[in-house]
Design an enzyme around this catalytic site. Structure first.
Site, PDB file in Angstrom:
ATOM      1  CG  HIS A 184      52.158  77.335 -60.787  1.00 56.30           C
ATOM      2  ND1 HIS A 184      52.189  77.630 -62.128  1.00 56.30           N
ATOM      3  CD2 HIS A 184      51.699  78.455 -60.179  1.00 56.30           C
ATOM      4  CE1 HIS A 184      51.756  78.853 -62.333  1.00 56.30           C
ATOM      5  NE2 HIS A 184      51.465  79.387 -61.168  1.00 56.30           N
ATOM      6  CG  HIS A 191      48.659  76.572 -62.496  1.00 53.62           C
ATOM      7  ND1 HIS A 191      47.596  75.780 -62.840  1.00 53.62           N
ATOM      8  CD2 HIS A 191      49.706  76.154 -63.252  1.00 53.62           C
ATOM      9  CE1 HIS A 191      47.990  74.915 -63.766  1.00 53.62           C
ATOM     10  NE2 HIS A 191      49.258  75.120 -64.045  1.00 53.62           N
TER      11      HIS A 191
END
Length: 517
Positions: free
Chosen positions: A361, A426
Protein backbone atom coordinates in the site's frame (compact mmCIF):
# COMPACT_ATOMS: atom_id res chain seq x y z
CA UNK A 1 -22.86 -7.54 -6.14
CA UNK A 2 -24.10 -7.21 -2.58
CA UNK A 3 -24.32 -3.68 -1.24
CA UNK A 4 -23.50 -3.67 2.46
CA UNK A 5 -24.95 -0.26 3.31
CA UNK A 6 -25.61 0.09 7.01
CA UNK A 7 -27.21 3.50 7.25
CA UNK A 8 -26.94 7.05 5.97
CA UNK A 9 -28.26 9.04 3.01
CA UNK A 10 -28.24 7.51 -0.46
CA UNK A 11 -26.24 10.43 -1.89
CA UNK A 12 -23.70 12.05 0.47
CA UNK A 13 -23.36 15.81 0.32
CA UNK A 14 -20.51 16.74 -2.03
CA UNK A 15 -17.77 19.19 -1.12
CA UNK A 16 -18.41 22.27 -3.31
CA UNK A 17 -14.75 22.41 -4.35
CA UNK A 18 -15.13 19.09 -6.17
CA UNK A 19 -16.55 18.88 -9.68
CA UNK A 20 -18.35 15.65 -10.57
CA UNK A 21 -17.59 14.69 -14.18
CA UNK A 22 -19.72 11.52 -14.22
CA UNK A 23 -21.24 8.98 -11.85
CA UNK A 24 -17.86 7.55 -10.86
CA UNK A 25 -15.34 10.40 -11.17
CA UNK A 26 -14.73 13.80 -9.65
CA UNK A 27 -12.11 16.45 -10.36
CA UNK A 28 -10.50 18.95 -8.00
CA UNK A 29 -9.69 22.25 -9.73
CA UNK A 30 -6.63 23.98 -8.29
CA UNK A 31 -4.55 27.08 -8.99
CA UNK A 32 -1.52 25.00 -10.04
CA UNK A 33 -3.38 23.28 -12.85
CA UNK A 34 -2.30 19.84 -11.58
CA UNK A 35 -4.74 17.11 -12.68
CA UNK A 36 -6.44 15.71 -9.55
CA UNK A 37 -8.94 12.91 -10.26
CA UNK A 38 -11.05 11.18 -7.60
CA UNK A 39 -12.57 7.77 -8.28
CA UNK A 40 -15.77 7.68 -6.20
CA UNK A 41 -19.40 6.98 -6.99
CA UNK A 42 -22.19 9.29 -5.92
CA UNK A 43 -22.83 7.09 -2.88
CA UNK A 44 -19.25 7.27 -1.55
CA UNK A 45 -18.64 10.12 0.94
CA UNK A 46 -15.52 12.30 0.54
CA UNK A 47 -14.73 14.24 3.71
CA UNK A 48 -13.88 17.91 3.39
CA UNK A 49 -10.82 17.41 5.59
CA UNK A 50 -9.27 15.22 2.89
CA UNK A 51 -9.91 17.92 0.28
CA UNK A 52 -8.26 20.52 2.55
CA UNK A 53 -5.30 18.23 2.97
CA UNK A 54 -4.71 17.44 -0.71
CA UNK A 55 -4.85 21.16 -1.54
CA UNK A 56 -2.14 21.69 1.05
CA UNK A 57 -0.09 18.92 -0.55
CA UNK A 58 -0.34 20.68 -3.92
CA UNK A 59 1.48 23.67 -2.40
CA UNK A 60 4.58 21.51 -2.91
CA UNK A 61 4.45 22.73 -6.53
CA UNK A 62 5.48 26.17 -5.23
CA UNK A 63 8.27 24.56 -3.21
CA UNK A 64 9.61 22.80 -6.30
CA UNK A 65 9.54 26.02 -8.28
CA UNK A 66 11.54 27.85 -5.59
CA UNK A 67 14.05 25.01 -5.34
CA UNK A 68 14.41 24.90 -9.11
CA UNK A 69 15.33 28.57 -9.18
CA UNK A 70 18.01 28.01 -6.53
CA UNK A 71 19.46 24.67 -7.67
CA UNK A 72 18.95 24.92 -11.42
CA UNK A 73 16.89 21.70 -11.50
CA UNK A 74 13.81 23.23 -13.02
CA UNK A 75 12.14 20.07 -14.33
CA UNK A 76 10.92 18.70 -11.00
CA UNK A 77 7.13 18.73 -10.72
CA UNK A 78 4.01 17.08 -9.41
CA UNK A 79 2.68 15.52 -12.58
CA UNK A 80 -0.65 14.01 -11.50
CA UNK A 81 -2.67 13.13 -8.39
CA UNK A 82 -5.28 10.38 -8.03
CA UNK A 83 -7.50 9.83 -5.00
CA UNK A 84 -9.10 6.41 -4.48
CA UNK A 85 -12.65 5.79 -3.17
CA UNK A 86 -11.44 5.21 0.40
CA UNK A 87 -9.69 8.58 0.57
CA UNK A 88 -9.76 10.22 4.00
CA UNK A 89 -7.71 12.69 5.97
CA UNK A 90 -4.29 11.50 7.07
CA UNK A 91 -1.40 13.20 8.84
CA UNK A 92 -0.32 15.69 6.18
CA UNK A 93 -1.20 13.64 3.09
CA UNK A 94 -4.60 11.92 2.68
CA UNK A 95 -4.83 8.16 2.94
CA UNK A 96 -5.78 6.95 -0.53
CA UNK A 97 -3.43 9.27 -2.45
CA UNK A 98 -1.45 8.34 -5.57
CA UNK A 99 1.08 11.04 -6.42
CA UNK A 100 3.12 10.99 -9.63
CA UNK A 101 6.16 13.27 -9.73
CA UNK A 102 8.95 13.88 -12.20
CA UNK A 103 12.52 14.31 -11.03
CA UNK A 104 11.76 14.39 -7.31
CA UNK A 105 11.13 12.07 -4.35
CA UNK A 106 8.65 12.96 -1.61
CA UNK A 107 9.20 10.60 1.38
CA UNK A 108 6.08 11.87 3.17
CA UNK A 109 3.96 10.70 0.22
CA UNK A 110 4.78 7.17 1.42
CA UNK A 111 4.83 7.93 5.13
CA UNK A 112 5.91 6.08 8.26
CA UNK A 113 4.49 2.64 7.57
CA UNK A 114 6.60 1.78 4.54
CA UNK A 115 5.10 -1.13 2.57
CA UNK A 116 2.07 -1.53 4.75
CA UNK A 117 0.14 -4.06 2.71
CA UNK A 118 -2.00 -7.19 2.43
CA UNK A 119 -1.16 -10.88 2.24
CA UNK A 120 -3.89 -13.34 1.23
CA UNK A 121 -3.60 -17.14 1.37
CA UNK A 122 -6.02 -19.93 0.59
CA UNK A 123 -6.39 -23.00 2.80
CA UNK A 124 -7.78 -26.50 2.30
CA UNK A 125 -10.22 -26.01 5.21
CA UNK A 126 -13.93 -25.26 4.95
CA UNK A 127 -15.99 -22.92 7.08
CA UNK A 128 -18.06 -25.85 8.39
CA UNK A 129 -14.91 -27.45 9.73
CA UNK A 130 -13.48 -24.31 11.32
CA UNK A 131 -16.55 -22.62 12.81
CA UNK A 132 -17.15 -25.24 15.56
CA UNK A 133 -13.52 -24.80 16.70
CA UNK A 134 -13.55 -21.01 17.06
CA UNK A 135 -13.46 -20.97 20.87
CA UNK A 136 -10.36 -23.15 20.99
CA UNK A 137 -8.87 -21.33 18.01
CA UNK A 138 -9.30 -17.98 19.74
CA UNK A 139 -7.34 -19.23 22.77
CA UNK A 140 -4.66 -20.71 20.53
CA UNK A 141 -4.23 -17.52 18.49
CA UNK A 142 -4.11 -15.32 21.60
CA UNK A 143 -1.22 -17.46 22.82
CA UNK A 144 0.56 -17.36 19.46
CA UNK A 145 0.16 -13.64 18.87
CA UNK A 146 0.30 -12.14 22.35
CA UNK A 147 1.47 -14.64 24.96
CA UNK A 148 4.88 -15.75 23.74
CA UNK A 149 3.79 -18.58 21.46
CA UNK A 150 5.17 -17.35 18.16
CA UNK A 151 8.88 -18.17 18.87
CA UNK A 152 10.33 -16.76 15.63
CA UNK A 153 14.04 -17.63 15.72
CA UNK A 154 16.27 -15.46 13.54
CA UNK A 155 20.01 -15.04 13.25
CA UNK A 156 21.81 -11.84 12.32
CA UNK A 157 22.54 -13.33 8.88
CA UNK A 158 18.84 -14.00 8.34
CA UNK A 159 17.85 -10.51 9.45
CA UNK A 160 20.29 -8.84 7.10
CA UNK A 161 19.24 -11.13 4.25
CA UNK A 162 15.61 -10.12 4.81
CA UNK A 163 16.39 -6.39 4.89
CA UNK A 164 18.57 -6.45 1.78
CA UNK A 165 16.95 -9.19 -0.34
CA UNK A 166 13.41 -9.50 0.96
CA UNK A 167 11.54 -12.72 1.65
CA UNK A 168 13.52 -14.73 -0.97
CA UNK A 169 16.71 -13.70 0.85
CA UNK A 170 15.34 -14.68 4.25
CA UNK A 171 14.17 -18.10 3.05
CA UNK A 172 17.44 -18.68 1.23
CA UNK A 173 19.43 -17.91 4.38
CA UNK A 174 17.03 -19.24 6.97
CA UNK A 175 15.18 -22.33 5.87
CA UNK A 176 14.61 -24.67 8.83
CA UNK A 177 17.37 -27.21 9.30
CA UNK A 178 17.53 -30.37 11.39
CA UNK A 179 14.90 -31.05 14.07
CA UNK A 180 15.89 -29.43 17.33
CA UNK A 181 17.70 -26.51 15.66
CA UNK A 182 16.33 -23.09 16.70
CA UNK A 183 14.96 -22.40 13.23
CA UNK A 184 12.84 -25.56 13.33
CA UNK A 185 11.04 -24.35 16.45
CA UNK A 186 7.91 -22.22 16.75
CA UNK A 187 5.97 -21.04 13.74
CA UNK A 188 8.81 -21.92 11.36
CA UNK A 189 7.25 -25.39 11.35
CA UNK A 190 4.34 -24.00 9.30
CA UNK A 191 6.71 -23.16 6.42
CA UNK A 192 5.84 -24.74 3.05
CA UNK A 193 7.19 -24.63 -0.52
CA UNK A 194 5.99 -21.68 -2.57
CA UNK A 195 5.91 -19.15 0.26
CA UNK A 196 7.91 -16.74 -1.88
CA UNK A 197 6.41 -17.85 -5.19
CA UNK A 198 7.54 -15.71 -8.14
CA UNK A 199 4.83 -13.38 -9.37
CA UNK A 200 2.75 -13.64 -6.21
CA UNK A 201 4.52 -10.87 -4.26
CA UNK A 202 4.29 -7.45 -5.86
CA UNK A 203 7.93 -6.42 -5.99
CA UNK A 204 9.40 -9.53 -4.35
CA UNK A 205 12.06 -7.31 -2.84
CA UNK A 206 13.12 -3.67 -2.90
CA UNK A 207 16.77 -3.16 -3.80
CA UNK A 208 18.98 -2.01 -0.92
CA UNK A 209 22.76 -1.72 -1.15
CA UNK A 210 23.15 -1.75 2.63
CA UNK A 211 21.19 -2.28 5.83
CA UNK A 212 23.30 0.14 7.89
CA UNK A 213 20.26 2.03 9.20
CA UNK A 214 19.15 -1.10 11.07
CA UNK A 215 22.40 -2.54 12.44
CA UNK A 216 20.94 -2.47 15.95
CA UNK A 217 18.12 -4.83 14.93
CA UNK A 218 20.43 -7.07 12.90
CA UNK A 219 22.91 -7.54 15.74
CA UNK A 220 20.34 -7.73 18.52
CA UNK A 221 20.24 -11.49 17.98
CA UNK A 222 23.69 -12.14 19.34
CA UNK A 223 23.55 -15.32 17.30
CA UNK A 224 20.17 -16.98 16.76
CA UNK A 225 17.44 -15.78 19.10
CA UNK A 226 13.70 -15.33 19.27
CA UNK A 227 12.84 -12.01 17.71
CA UNK A 228 10.70 -9.54 19.66
CA UNK A 229 9.80 -7.28 16.70
CA UNK A 230 8.83 -9.33 13.68
CA UNK A 231 5.49 -11.12 13.77
CA UNK A 232 3.65 -8.14 15.31
CA UNK A 233 0.28 -7.09 13.91
CA UNK A 234 0.79 -3.43 14.74
CA UNK A 235 -1.86 -0.90 15.66
CA UNK A 236 -4.60 1.09 13.98
CA UNK A 237 -6.46 -0.77 11.25
CA UNK A 238 -3.94 -3.61 11.00
CA UNK A 239 -5.18 -7.15 11.55
CA UNK A 240 -4.85 -10.85 10.83
CA UNK A 241 -8.19 -12.38 9.89
CA UNK A 242 -9.76 -15.73 9.11
CA UNK A 243 -12.41 -15.45 6.39
CA UNK A 244 -14.38 -17.72 4.10
CA UNK A 245 -15.48 -17.36 0.48
CA UNK A 246 -19.14 -16.31 0.70
CA UNK A 247 -19.78 -15.39 -2.94
CA UNK A 248 -18.11 -15.84 -6.31
CA UNK A 249 -18.44 -13.01 -8.84
CA UNK A 250 -16.05 -14.24 -11.55
CA UNK A 251 -16.15 -18.05 -11.72
CA UNK A 252 -13.30 -18.50 -14.17
CA UNK A 253 -10.89 -16.22 -12.30
CA UNK A 254 -11.95 -17.65 -8.92
CA UNK A 255 -11.27 -21.20 -10.09
CA UNK A 256 -7.92 -20.24 -11.60
CA UNK A 257 -6.90 -18.43 -8.40
CA UNK A 258 -7.81 -21.38 -6.18
CA UNK A 259 -11.03 -20.09 -4.58
CA UNK A 260 -14.17 -22.12 -3.86
CA UNK A 261 -17.39 -21.37 -1.99
CA UNK A 262 -17.12 -22.03 1.74
CA UNK A 263 -13.33 -22.20 1.62
CA UNK A 264 -11.42 -20.66 4.54
CA UNK A 265 -8.74 -18.12 3.68
CA UNK A 266 -6.44 -15.99 5.79
CA UNK A 267 -5.77 -12.31 5.27
CA UNK A 268 -3.04 -10.22 6.89
CA UNK A 269 -2.85 -6.43 6.89
CA UNK A 270 0.34 -5.09 8.44
CA UNK A 271 3.48 -3.14 7.68
CA UNK A 272 7.04 -2.34 8.68
CA UNK A 273 6.40 -1.37 12.32
CA UNK A 274 9.23 0.63 13.91
CA UNK A 275 11.52 0.04 10.92
CA UNK A 276 9.19 2.03 8.67
CA UNK A 277 9.19 4.89 11.14
CA UNK A 278 12.98 4.85 11.14
CA UNK A 279 13.11 4.82 7.32
CA UNK A 280 10.79 7.79 7.08
CA UNK A 281 12.83 9.63 9.72
CA UNK A 282 15.97 8.97 7.67
CA UNK A 283 14.25 10.41 4.60
CA UNK A 284 13.20 13.57 6.42
CA UNK A 285 16.60 14.00 8.07
CA UNK A 286 18.40 13.58 4.76
CA UNK A 287 15.98 15.91 2.97
CA UNK A 288 16.58 18.62 5.58
CA UNK A 289 20.35 18.09 5.39
CA UNK A 290 20.28 18.57 1.61
CA UNK A 291 18.04 21.64 1.81
CA UNK A 292 19.71 24.71 0.26
CA UNK A 293 20.91 27.26 2.78
CA UNK A 294 18.90 30.46 2.93
CA UNK A 295 15.75 28.85 1.49
CA UNK A 296 12.89 28.71 4.02
CA UNK A 297 11.44 25.29 4.73
CA UNK A 298 8.01 24.73 3.14
CA UNK A 299 4.97 26.02 4.96
CA UNK A 300 3.14 22.73 4.41
CA UNK A 301 6.10 20.86 6.00
CA UNK A 302 6.44 18.53 3.00
CA UNK A 303 10.14 18.35 2.17
CA UNK A 304 11.08 16.84 -1.21
CA UNK A 305 14.44 15.35 -2.17
CA UNK A 306 15.58 17.01 -5.38
CA UNK A 307 18.09 15.60 -7.88
CA UNK A 308 21.64 16.87 -7.94
CA UNK A 309 25.09 16.23 -6.53
CA UNK A 310 24.27 17.83 -3.18
CA UNK A 311 21.21 15.68 -2.59
CA UNK A 312 22.43 12.38 -4.08
CA UNK A 313 23.86 11.00 -0.79
CA UNK A 314 20.54 11.85 0.90
CA UNK A 315 18.61 10.09 -1.84
CA UNK A 316 20.77 6.96 -1.57
CA UNK A 317 20.51 6.82 2.24
CA UNK A 318 16.74 7.17 2.11
CA UNK A 319 16.25 4.60 -0.66
CA UNK A 320 18.38 2.03 1.17
CA UNK A 321 16.48 2.52 4.45
CA UNK A 322 13.21 2.57 2.51
CA UNK A 323 14.10 -0.71 0.78
CA UNK A 324 15.08 -2.32 4.08
CA UNK A 325 11.77 -1.37 5.71
CA UNK A 326 9.77 -2.48 2.67
CA UNK A 327 11.47 -5.88 2.68
CA UNK A 328 10.91 -6.24 6.42
CA UNK A 329 7.18 -5.56 5.94
CA UNK A 330 6.82 -8.48 3.51
CA UNK A 331 8.64 -10.69 6.01
CA UNK A 332 6.41 -9.48 8.83
CA UNK A 333 3.25 -10.40 6.90
CA UNK A 334 4.79 -13.78 6.07
CA UNK A 335 5.36 -14.61 9.74
CA UNK A 336 1.88 -13.41 10.70
CA UNK A 337 0.50 -15.81 8.10
CA UNK A 338 2.67 -18.62 9.53
CA UNK A 339 1.18 -17.90 12.95
CA UNK A 340 -2.35 -18.16 11.57
CA UNK A 341 -1.44 -21.41 9.79
CA UNK A 342 0.06 -22.83 12.97
CA UNK A 343 -3.08 -22.02 14.97
CA UNK A 344 -5.36 -23.54 12.37
CA UNK A 345 -3.29 -26.70 12.08
CA UNK A 346 -3.22 -27.18 15.86
CA UNK A 347 -7.00 -26.87 16.24
CA UNK A 348 -8.43 -28.02 12.90
CA UNK A 349 -5.87 -30.48 11.55
CA UNK A 350 -3.18 -30.26 8.91
CA UNK A 351 -3.94 -28.00 5.97
CA UNK A 352 -2.67 -27.12 2.55
CA UNK A 353 -2.98 -23.86 0.67
CA UNK A 354 -1.00 -21.30 -1.24
CA UNK A 355 -0.21 -17.64 -1.39
CA UNK A 356 -2.66 -15.77 -3.60
CA UNK A 357 -0.91 -12.40 -3.45
CA UNK A 358 1.09 -10.00 -1.31
CA UNK A 359 0.32 -6.41 -2.28
CA UNK A 360 1.87 -3.17 -0.97
CA UNK A 361 0.00 0.00 0.00
CA UNK A 362 2.65 2.54 1.04
CA UNK A 363 5.46 2.41 -1.48
CA UNK A 364 7.10 4.27 -4.36
CA UNK A 365 7.92 3.11 -7.87
CA UNK A 366 10.67 4.75 -9.96
CA UNK A 367 10.64 4.71 -13.76
CA UNK A 368 13.41 5.40 -16.25
CA UNK A 369 11.94 8.69 -17.47
CA UNK A 370 12.35 10.16 -13.94
CA UNK A 371 8.73 9.48 -13.04
CA UNK A 372 8.08 8.41 -9.47
CA UNK A 373 4.69 7.04 -8.42
CA UNK A 374 4.09 7.38 -4.67
CA UNK A 375 1.17 5.45 -3.19
CA UNK A 376 -0.04 6.15 0.33
CA UNK A 377 -2.95 3.96 1.38
CA UNK A 378 -3.46 2.80 -2.21
CA UNK A 379 -2.64 -0.52 -3.87
CA UNK A 380 -1.42 -1.44 -7.36
CA UNK A 381 -4.19 -2.60 -9.70
CA UNK A 382 -2.27 -3.57 -12.80
CA UNK A 383 -3.94 -5.16 -15.79
CA UNK A 384 -2.73 -7.66 -18.38
CA UNK A 385 0.34 -5.62 -19.29
CA UNK A 386 1.51 -5.19 -15.70
CA UNK A 387 0.90 -8.90 -14.93
CA UNK A 388 2.63 -10.13 -18.10
CA UNK A 389 4.95 -13.08 -17.55
CA UNK A 390 3.47 -14.01 -14.18
CA UNK A 391 0.70 -16.28 -12.91
CA UNK A 392 -1.94 -13.55 -13.37
CA UNK A 393 -1.09 -12.55 -16.93
CA UNK A 394 -4.50 -13.76 -18.18
CA UNK A 395 -6.45 -11.99 -15.48
CA UNK A 396 -4.78 -8.83 -14.22
CA UNK A 397 -3.20 -8.22 -10.85
CA UNK A 398 -5.06 -9.39 -7.71
CA UNK A 399 -6.46 -6.41 -5.79
CA UNK A 400 -7.28 -7.09 -2.12
CA UNK A 401 -9.90 -4.70 -0.69
CA UNK A 402 -10.70 -5.40 2.98
CA UNK A 403 -13.86 -4.13 4.59
CA UNK A 404 -14.12 -2.78 8.10
CA UNK A 405 -13.83 -5.18 11.04
CA UNK A 406 -16.72 -7.62 10.78
CA UNK A 407 -17.67 -6.57 7.21
CA UNK A 408 -17.08 -8.30 3.89
CA UNK A 409 -13.81 -8.04 1.98
CA UNK A 410 -13.28 -8.43 -1.75
CA UNK A 411 -10.64 -9.88 -4.04
CA UNK A 412 -10.67 -8.13 -7.40
CA UNK A 413 -8.65 -8.25 -10.58
CA UNK A 414 -6.96 -5.09 -11.76
CA UNK A 415 -7.47 -3.55 -15.14
CA UNK A 416 -4.43 -1.27 -15.29
CA UNK A 417 -6.57 1.83 -15.68
CA UNK A 418 -4.23 4.72 -16.61
CA UNK A 419 -6.69 7.23 -15.12
CA UNK A 420 -5.87 5.90 -11.64
CA UNK A 421 -2.20 5.25 -12.49
CA UNK A 422 -3.12 1.55 -12.29
CA UNK A 423 -4.09 1.98 -8.62
CA UNK A 424 -7.04 1.03 -6.43
CA UNK A 425 -8.11 1.62 -2.84
CA UNK A 426 -6.74 -0.51 -0.01
CA UNK A 427 -9.97 -0.74 1.97
CA UNK A 428 -13.26 0.96 2.74
CA UNK A 429 -11.71 4.09 4.26
CA UNK A 430 -12.57 5.91 7.47
CA UNK A 431 -15.53 8.26 7.70
CA UNK A 432 -15.22 9.03 11.44
CA UNK A 433 -11.96 10.28 12.94
CA UNK A 434 -10.52 8.25 15.81
CA UNK A 435 -11.15 10.99 18.34
CA UNK A 436 -14.83 11.09 17.49
CA UNK A 437 -15.13 7.30 17.23
CA UNK A 438 -14.45 6.76 20.94
CA UNK A 439 -17.65 8.68 21.76
CA UNK A 440 -19.82 5.96 20.22
CA UNK A 441 -22.23 4.22 22.57
CA UNK A 442 -21.22 1.19 24.59
CA UNK A 443 -24.47 -0.47 23.52
CA UNK A 444 -23.37 -0.37 19.87
CA UNK A 445 -20.03 -1.94 20.75
CA UNK A 446 -21.71 -4.64 22.86
CA UNK A 447 -24.07 -5.49 19.99
CA UNK A 448 -21.11 -5.82 17.63
CA UNK A 449 -19.15 -8.04 20.04
CA UNK A 450 -22.13 -10.36 20.43
CA UNK A 451 -22.02 -11.02 16.68
CA UNK A 452 -18.29 -11.00 15.99
CA UNK A 453 -15.16 -12.52 17.49
CA UNK A 454 -12.12 -10.27 18.05
CA UNK A 455 -8.88 -11.71 19.44
CA UNK A 456 -6.85 -9.10 21.34
CA UNK A 457 -4.06 -9.27 23.95
CA UNK A 458 -6.78 -8.85 26.59
CA UNK A 459 -9.34 -11.62 27.09
CA UNK A 460 -12.45 -9.63 27.93
CA UNK A 461 -14.30 -12.82 28.89
CA UNK A 462 -11.87 -13.53 31.75
CA UNK A 463 -13.74 -12.65 35.01
CA UNK A 464 -10.54 -11.28 36.57
CA UNK A 465 -10.11 -8.91 33.62
CA UNK A 466 -13.79 -7.95 33.50
CA UNK A 467 -13.58 -6.71 37.10
CA UNK A 468 -10.92 -4.15 36.14
CA UNK A 469 -13.04 -1.22 35.01
CA UNK A 470 -10.00 0.88 34.01
CA UNK A 471 -8.54 -1.91 31.85
CA UNK A 472 -11.89 -2.65 30.23
CA UNK A 473 -12.50 1.04 29.49
CA UNK A 474 -9.18 1.34 27.66
CA UNK A 475 -9.86 -1.88 25.73
CA UNK A 476 -13.31 -0.71 24.67
CA UNK A 477 -11.95 2.69 23.64
CA UNK A 478 -9.39 1.05 21.35
CA UNK A 479 -12.02 -1.20 19.74
CA UNK A 480 -14.39 1.71 19.12
CA UNK A 481 -11.69 3.42 17.04
CA UNK A 482 -11.78 0.51 14.57
CA UNK A 483 -15.45 -0.49 14.84
CA UNK A 484 -17.52 -0.99 11.66
CA UNK A 485 -19.49 2.25 11.98
CA UNK A 486 -16.36 4.43 11.68
CA UNK A 487 -15.69 3.15 8.14
CA UNK A 488 -17.38 3.70 4.81
CA UNK A 489 -19.62 0.96 3.46
CA UNK A 490 -17.55 -1.47 1.43
CA UNK A 491 -20.25 -2.14 -1.19
CA UNK A 492 -20.31 1.34 -2.80
CA UNK A 493 -16.51 1.53 -2.65
CA UNK A 494 -16.11 -1.76 -4.55
CA UNK A 495 -18.89 -0.79 -6.98
CA UNK A 496 -17.04 2.46 -7.73
CA UNK A 497 -13.89 0.55 -8.64
CA UNK A 498 -15.83 -1.83 -10.87
CA UNK A 499 -17.96 0.76 -12.69
CA UNK A 500 -14.95 3.04 -13.24
CA UNK A 501 -12.97 0.25 -14.90
CA UNK A 502 -10.33 0.09 -12.17
CA UNK A 503 -10.85 -3.49 -10.95
CA UNK A 504 -13.51 -6.20 -11.20
CA UNK A 505 -14.67 -8.40 -8.30
CA UNK A 506 -13.63 -12.05 -8.25
CA UNK A 507 -14.78 -13.28 -4.83
CA UNK A 508 -16.40 -11.89 -1.70
CA UNK A 509 -15.04 -12.93 1.70
CA UNK A 510 -16.81 -12.94 5.07
CA UNK A 511 -14.92 -12.83 8.38
CA UNK A 512 -14.87 -15.57 11.00
CA UNK A 513 -12.35 -14.10 13.45
CA UNK A 514 -10.07 -11.07 13.58
CA UNK A 515 -6.79 -10.71 15.48
CA UNK A 516 -6.12 -7.11 16.50
CA UNK A 517 -3.01 -5.81 18.23
Amino acid sequence: MANHRRHGPAVPQQDPRLVRTDDDWLHLPNRWGIPVDICAGTDVPIESGAVDEILTVLETADTLERLGAVTGHTGAEIDRVVLTPDVHKGAGIPIGTVLQTRGVLIPQAVGNDVNCGMRLETTSLTVDRVRPRLDALERRLRHLFFEGGRRIALSGVQREALLREGLPGLLGAGAPSAPGAPQADGVWRALRPGDAAPGRIHGAHCPAATADAFRDWIHSAGGTSYDSVIGSVGGGNHFAELQYVSAVHDRQAAYAWGFGLGQVVLMVHSGSLSLGQRANAVGLERARAAWPGGVPLPGNRIIPIMPGERSEPARRRYLDAFGNAANFAVGNRFFLALMMRAGLAAECGELDGELVYDAPHNLLWRYGDERVVHRKGATPAGGYAEAEGGPYAMWGEPVIVPGSMGAASYVMRGRGNPRTLASACHGAGRRVRRGAAVRASDAALDAFLREFRVVTPLDHRDPAVARRSDVMAAWRRDLKQEAPWVYKDIGPVVSSLSRAGVADPVVELRPLLTVKG
